[in-house]
Design an enzyme around this catalytic site. Sequence first.
Site, PDB file in Angstrom:
ATOM      1  N   CYS A   2      35.522  36.690  40.930  1.00 37.68           N
ATOM      2  CA  CYS A   2      36.544  36.764  39.907  1.00 37.68           C
ATOM      3  C   CYS A   2      35.880  37.025  38.563  1.00 37.68           C
ATOM      4  O   CYS A   2      34.671  37.202  38.470  1.00 37.68           O
ATOM      5  CB  CYS A   2      37.351  35.463  39.845  1.00 37.68           C
ATOM      6  SG  CYS A   2      38.138  35.009  41.419  1.00 37.68           S
ATOM      7  N   ARG A  50      41.391  37.302  39.445  1.00 38.51           N
ATOM      8  CA  ARG A  50      40.966  36.947  40.802  1.00 38.51           C
ATOM      9  C   ARG A  50      40.790  38.157  41.697  1.00 38.51           C
ATOM     10  O   ARG A  50      41.625  39.054  41.721  1.00 38.51           O
ATOM     11  CB  ARG A  50      41.987  36.006  41.449  1.00 38.51           C
ATOM     12  CG  ARG A  50      41.497  35.491  42.800  1.00 38.51           C
ATOM     13  CD  ARG A  50      42.523  34.647  43.502  1.00 38.51           C
ATOM     14  NE  ARG A  50      41.980  34.085  44.731  1.00 38.51           N
ATOM     15  CZ  ARG A  50      42.705  33.723  45.778  1.00 38.51           C
ATOM     16  NH1 ARG A  50      44.005  33.841  45.754  1.00 38.51           N
ATOM     17  NH2 ARG A  50      42.128  33.227  46.856  1.00 38.51           N
ATOM     18  N   VAL A  54      38.668  34.228  49.887  1.00 38.30           N
ATOM     19  CA  VAL A  54      38.903  33.049  50.728  1.00 38.30           C
ATOM     20  C   VAL A  54      40.262  32.463  50.356  1.00 38.30           C
ATOM     21  O   VAL A  54      40.568  32.295  49.169  1.00 38.30           O
ATOM     22  CB  VAL A  54      37.789  32.001  50.547  1.00 38.30           C
ATOM     23  CG1 VAL A  54      38.129  30.722  51.319  1.00 38.30           C
ATOM     24  CG2 VAL A  54      36.451  32.559  51.000  1.00 38.30           C
TER      25      VAL A  54
END
Length: 614
Positions: A2, A50, A54
């Site tokens: 990110c 972002r 995951v």
Amino acid sequence: MCGIVGIISFDQDLSLRTDLVDAMRPALSHRGPDAVDQWVSPRALLVPRRLAVVDLAGGRQPAIATDDAGRDVVVLSYTGEVFNFAEIRAELVTRGHRFRDRSDTEVVLRAYQEWGADCARRFRGMFAFAVWDVRREELLLIRDRFGIYPLYYARTSRGFAFASEPKALFTTGVVEPVVDRAGLLEALSFTPTPGCSVFKDIREVIPGEVVRFDHNGVHRSRYWTFTAREHEDDLATTERTVSDILREVIRQQLVSDVPVTAMLSGGLDSSAVCALATAHRAGAGGPLQTFSMDYSYHLDSFRPDEVHDSPDSPYVEKMSAHLGTDHHELLLDWNHLADPEAQAAVVRAMDRPIAGLDMYVSLLQLSAEVRRRSHVVLTGDGSDELFGGYMWFHDPFYVRAQQFPWLGVSHRMEFLTGLLDRSLHTELAFADYARDRYHEAVAETPLTGKETPRERRMREITYLNMTRYLRVILDRKDRLGMAVSIEGRVPFCDHVLAEYVYNVPWSMKVADGREKSLLRAAVRGLVPDAVLDRKKSPFPTAQDPRYRTALREQLRRITEDGGSAVAGLFDQQRVKSVLTDPSYGLRAGVTRMSIEAAVQLHHWTASGVRLELT
């Protein structure tokens, strides 16, 4: 992966600064194309982006902890991957923490609530994050042990700001893109100094460091650095231990909710990573996708040189066939490397000029090729620094030289400064700067005090590589990958592996008389002998003479057309030697990297960077 940017102020109401939010949101879109949000209060403004890897549905940012009344008490802006997050999460559950999702982001948030800044000591991975403690009105910036993820900050009379990249800091209004003499020294010396950036008033969080900002100012502390200790394992045990650690690292770093791919150069490092990844993935989800790059010119006209004994492509083919990977090779020509738009894209991505422009352009192109199929890739970066792969670990000339060993490769020629005006070059005293930075670095080297002179010197060289040269490699991996939204994972930069190998005696690292013999032994049986026994060959550089000709024409335009802000920085006699001498200035001491540096300085200032050298 990110990107984060934020600003803290104790003398203005940031909740009224919608203009800052609008400016900051797009600044790091390349680092986080999947989502963007913000957290705004009178004292703090945080804008995280972002790239989902995951827990695609969860893992939202900023991550926020609230008190019993529902008030925000801790706000986290996080970049990276904590690979042991499942184990930490399980421990936190036993301590009473409840989780809303299954992301590592929330694990980092709860770990901070439980252990404060000491939470970083428990993390095994690559990360850089900011924690705003609402009740204490305190900001913490924390970076992983090797600086795999970048994190910068600036404190001026206009406030305190932080960001994953300098270009995002400029959107906060706290600092401007100004490079003074100190910054130019840092940019062109090829001697990375921990904590320093090339921009005035901007610092970089040192790997393994915690930076606090509160009403009392800025406070810095280290939570990790190398520690020297005596190595007690014999050679066979050492080889098994390295093999076991590597297998565990690869297992952890294959955890992802999107496909994980790998770079494969045909060298030992990337081949070892691919072999271990293939072994772990056996029967899961089809073959491992691998990627490599070569120059079309090299297929028929490759010439061995001082550091490149052989082209990569034949070894890539052997390794891919051995593992059964789904391989993709990108072939580039000289015109791809000399494309001004591609060069400018590299300078924008790196926020600075770099050494080896052709390599960076080709890696940016390769990253774009990977991004068409995936956005997570394993690389072999960090192995040469840790296991002693570079020529300067082994050639007595470089080992004895009292300077950064990679500078010795220039044979007293200037890497990046060969075209600078000679009076400016003398005033800036590049040689003195490099010498001072070298002695500072050597003085830091952790030692047991029981080393032989030879062992002491090899520890020093290893430390120089792991804390200085590795910065170049990891910055390159991060910026060029993130320019096209790719997360690069670096198994050889696992701190458990690095702490162990750092303390292995040099005699064990070269037990069979060759570079990286400890790594060869650790992966023997997984990699074909032809690849296992191949001599270290660095990332290829362009040999096509048409590339140098194109660089010369670019230099001509920069210096003769009058439209470049940097034309006056160059020595006219040396420029003339490049433009007229068949050796392209080599007789005058100008390397190809110096010509590339001049081209990059032009692109740099054209992007809005202001040089203040008076």
